[in-house]
Every structure is written in structure tokens, then in C-alpha cells.
Write a protein that holds these residues in place. Structure first.
Motif, short mmCIF file in Angstrom:
data_model
loop_
_atom_site.label_atom_id
_atom_site.label_comp_id
_atom_site.label_asym_id
_atom_site.label_seq_id
_atom_site.Cartn_x
_atom_site.Cartn_y
_atom_site.Cartn_z
N TRP A 102 36.66 35.86 55.90
CA TRP A 102 37.07 35.22 54.66
C TRP A 102 36.94 36.18 53.49
CZ3 TRP A 102 39.13 30.40 53.63
CH2 TRP A 102 39.23 29.53 54.72
N TYR A 103 35.88 36.93 53.49
CA TYR A 103 35.65 37.90 52.41
C TYR A 103 36.78 38.92 52.36
CZ TYR A 103 33.35 41.49 49.59
OH TYR A 103 33.06 42.41 48.62
N TRP A 104 37.06 39.53 53.52
CA TRP A 104 38.09 40.57 53.56
C TRP A 104 39.49 39.98 53.36
CZ3 TRP A 104 36.70 45.12 52.49
CH2 TRP A 104 35.43 45.59 52.86
N ALA A 105 39.68 38.77 53.79
CA ALA A 105 40.98 38.11 53.54
C ALA A 105 41.19 37.94 52.04
CB ALA A 105 41.03 36.76 54.24
N GLY A 106 40.14 37.53 51.34
CA GLY A 106 40.25 37.39 49.89
C GLY A 106 40.56 38.72 49.21
N ALA A 107 39.90 39.80 49.66
CA ALA A 107 40.14 41.12 49.07
C ALA A 107 41.57 41.58 49.31
CB ALA A 107 39.14 42.13 49.65
N ILE A 108 42.06 41.42 50.55
CA ILE A 108 43.40 41.87 50.89
C ILE A 108 44.46 41.07 50.13
CG2 ILE A 108 45.09 42.03 52.76
CD1 ILE A 108 42.67 42.62 54.64
N VAL A 109 44.27 39.76 50.08
CA VAL A 109 45.23 38.90 49.37
C VAL A 109 45.32 39.28 47.90
CG1 VAL A 109 45.63 36.54 48.55
CG2 VAL A 109 45.10 36.94 50.96
N THR A 110 44.19 39.63 47.30
CA THR A 110 44.18 40.02 45.89
C THR A 110 45.04 41.26 45.66
OG1 THR A 110 41.97 39.10 45.58
CG2 THR A 110 42.73 40.70 43.94
N PHE A 111 44.84 42.28 46.50
CA PHE A 111 45.61 43.51 46.35
C PHE A 111 47.10 43.27 46.60
CE2 PHE A 111 41.48 45.61 46.79
CZ PHE A 111 41.62 46.65 45.89
N VAL A 112 47.41 42.48 47.63
CA VAL A 112 48.81 42.20 47.95
C VAL A 112 49.47 41.42 46.82
CG1 VAL A 112 50.34 40.93 49.50
CG2 VAL A 112 48.47 42.30 50.44
N LEU A 113 48.74 40.46 46.24
CA LEU A 113 49.29 39.65 45.15
C LEU A 113 49.60 40.52 43.93
CD1 LEU A 113 50.01 36.80 44.21
CD2 LEU A 113 47.65 36.54 43.42
N ILE A 114 48.70 41.42 43.59
CA ILE A 114 48.94 42.32 42.46
C ILE A 114 50.16 43.19 42.72
CG2 ILE A 114 48.02 44.31 41.20
CD1 ILE A 114 45.24 43.05 41.54
N LEU A 115 50.29 43.69 43.95
CA LEU A 115 51.43 44.52 44.31
C LEU A 115 52.74 43.74 44.20
CD1 LEU A 115 52.18 47.36 45.33
CD2 LEU A 115 52.01 46.45 47.66
N LEU A 116 52.73 42.50 44.65
CA LEU A 116 53.93 41.67 44.59
C LEU A 116 54.33 41.36 43.14
CD1 LEU A 116 53.28 39.15 47.52
CD2 LEU A 116 54.94 41.03 47.46
N ILE A 117 53.34 41.08 42.30
CA ILE A 117 53.63 40.81 40.88
C ILE A 117 54.21 42.05 40.23
CG2 ILE A 117 52.59 40.28 38.65
CD1 ILE A 117 50.59 38.49 40.18
#
Length: 269
Positions: free
Chosen positions: A21-36
Motif C-alpha cells: 500500500w505504501y509503495w502503491a501510494g508513492a507510485i500513483v503520486t508520481f504517475v499522477l504528476i506525470l499525467l497532469i
């Protein structure tokens, strides 16, 4: 599927969560910033000269790292950061331990450190150039100045956090003052000290660009400043991202080493 009780546990204050869950949250954050970032560029909300697209930055990154000169910039920047950090640690850690152990040392070291730490490191550039010239020593000194006084104060706080019961127990067993310092206080503060050094390493990286303003002709900070003159924002982004990536790698190495050296302390993720 997670039950409501299991999901609520995830949001409990200071409650541990599974690593996935921790690493999923970290990865999702980076991916979301990249998509924006990518969406903003595709919609042309900001001119490309000010915000290049992720694809353009990635292409520039590949082009730069395929040249020997950029690897030289990376190498010299790592050298400057580590030398400034090591110099701060070699001098600052003993002073911080003394300040946290003896009130007289505290009165001599801490007020001065508190005073100087609020002075911006760039303000010292003219003095450093007068004192040390424009060579590597000057760049290392800027990183040292930016890190040293913060380190002294934090190490002093780490030392004061050592449980006094350990000190009283050492006295009860017949330990003398310096034996107590070396064999009780120093070992007890080591896990906290290691975390402090990890934080200071991060600060040392933040002063890299400032240090490379001192008549530099190489380094990541120099490449960023040179790109700024010609509005090559893609190169600026690459430099910033490379510094961030290097810092992240070093930070993870600190975490792994801390788990090996101090497994009883719990460690950080």
C-alpha cells in the motif's frame, strides 16, 4: 476485497500499513504528476518554451547521458556534495555531541550556530571567493556552510534525547564522565544521528546549484544555469530531475544502511 474495518485501519493516525500500500501510494503520486504535466502540455495551457513536454524532457535526458561531458557534470557534482557533507559531518558531529552533553559547550556552540544558520548561504559567496578563490575548495565550502550549522544543532538535539536513565545507570556502575560519553551516550544516539545525517545530505544537495555559481565550468548546477541563459528549459528540467534522482538514490541507500546498522531501531521506509 478489503473490509470497512481494514480500510479504516489504513487511515489511523501513525498506524503502519502494508508495504504494498505504501509503495502503491508513492507510485500513483508520481504517475499522477506525470499525467497532469503531460495533459497541460498537450492542451497548450503553458507555452512549451516555459514547460516542455515529458517526452521532450526524456528525449533530452537520453541525449545528454549519451555524452561523456554530462557524466562528468554528474560526477563532479557528486564529489562536491559529498566533500561538503563529509567536512560538515567530521566537524559538526563532535561539536553537536559536546553541545548536547555539556551545558558550557552548549552556551558556546549553539547560540552562535543558531545565529549563523539563518544567514543565507549565497550571501557568503563573495567572502568565500576572497578566502578560497574560485576553485573546488570554494564550491565545497558553500555546501559546508549551508549544512554545518544545521547539523550541529540537530546533533545536539539528538544527544539531549538520550534517556538520562542510561547515564545514571552508567554512573551507578562506576563509569567516569568521558567513559559515559563514549560508551553510553554516543552508542545510544547513533540511530537518531544516522537519520540526521540522512537529512543533512538532502540539504547538501539543495546547495549544489548555489555552490556552482562560484565560477564553475562543470557540474549539474552549472549546466542548469547555462541552459537558463538560452531558455533551454528542457535541459533545466533534466538537470533538476537528475539531481532529484541522485538524491533519492542516496536517500534510499541511507535507509538500507540504517536497517543493517541499527535493526533494533525499526528504521524508515
Amino acid at each position: 476485497m478489503k473490509s470497512p474495518g481494514q480500510l479504516s485501519k489504513i487511515f489511523k493516525i501513525r498506524e503502519d500499513i502494508p508495504s504494498k500500500w505504501y509503495w502503491a501510494g508513492a507510485i500513483v503520486t508520481f504517475v499522477l504528476i506525470l499525467l497532469i504535466w503531460d495533459l497541460v502540455c498537450r492542451l497548450s495551457l503553458i507555452q512549451s518554451i516555459f514547460l516542455p513536454s515529458p517526452e521532450f524532457v526524456f528525449t533530452t535526458f537520453i541525449q545528454l547521458i549519451s555524452t561523456g561531458s554530462y557524466w562528468n557534470d554528474i560526477g563532479i557534482s557528486i564529489y562536491r556534495v559529498f566533500m561538503g557533507f563529509l567536512l560538515a559531518a567530521v566537524i559538526g558531529v563532535p561539536l553537536g555531541i559536546l553541545a548536547g552533553t555539556f551545558k558550557l559547550s552548549d552556551s558556546i556552540i549553539i547560540p552562535l550556530s543558531e545565529f549563523i544558520r539563518y544567514m543565507p548561504a549565497p550571501a557568503f559567496i563573495p567572502l568565500v571567493m576572497v578566502w578560497a578563490g574560485i576553485g573546488e575548495t570554494a564550491k565545497i565550502l558553500i555546501i559546508f556552510i549551508g549544512s554545518f550549522f544545521q547539523l550541529v544543532i540537530m546533533v545536539a538535539d539528538d544527544t539531549r534525547a538520550v534517556n538520562k536513565d542510561l547515564i545514571y545507570a552508567a554512573y551507578t556502575l562506576g563509569a567516569k564522565r568521558w567513559n559515559t560519553l563514549i560508551k553510553v551516550i554516543v552508542p545510544a544516539l547513533m540511530p537518531r544521528l544516522f537519520i540526521t545525517l540522512r537529512l543533512i545530505m538532502g540539504w547538501a544537495w539543495t546547495y549544489l546549484v548555489v555552490a556552482e555559481l562560484v565560477a564553475a565550468d562543470s557540474g549539474l548546477g552549472y549546466s542548469i544555469m547555462k541552459a537558463q541563459r538560452f531558455m533551454n528549459t528542457n535541459i533545466i528540467f533534466v538537470g533538476i530531475l537528475v539531481i532529484g534522482l541522485l538524491g533519492l538514490i542516496i536517500d534510499r541507500l541511507f535507509v538500507l544502511l540504517g536497517r543493517v546498522l541499527f535493526p533494533w531501531s525499526g528504521g524508515d521506509r
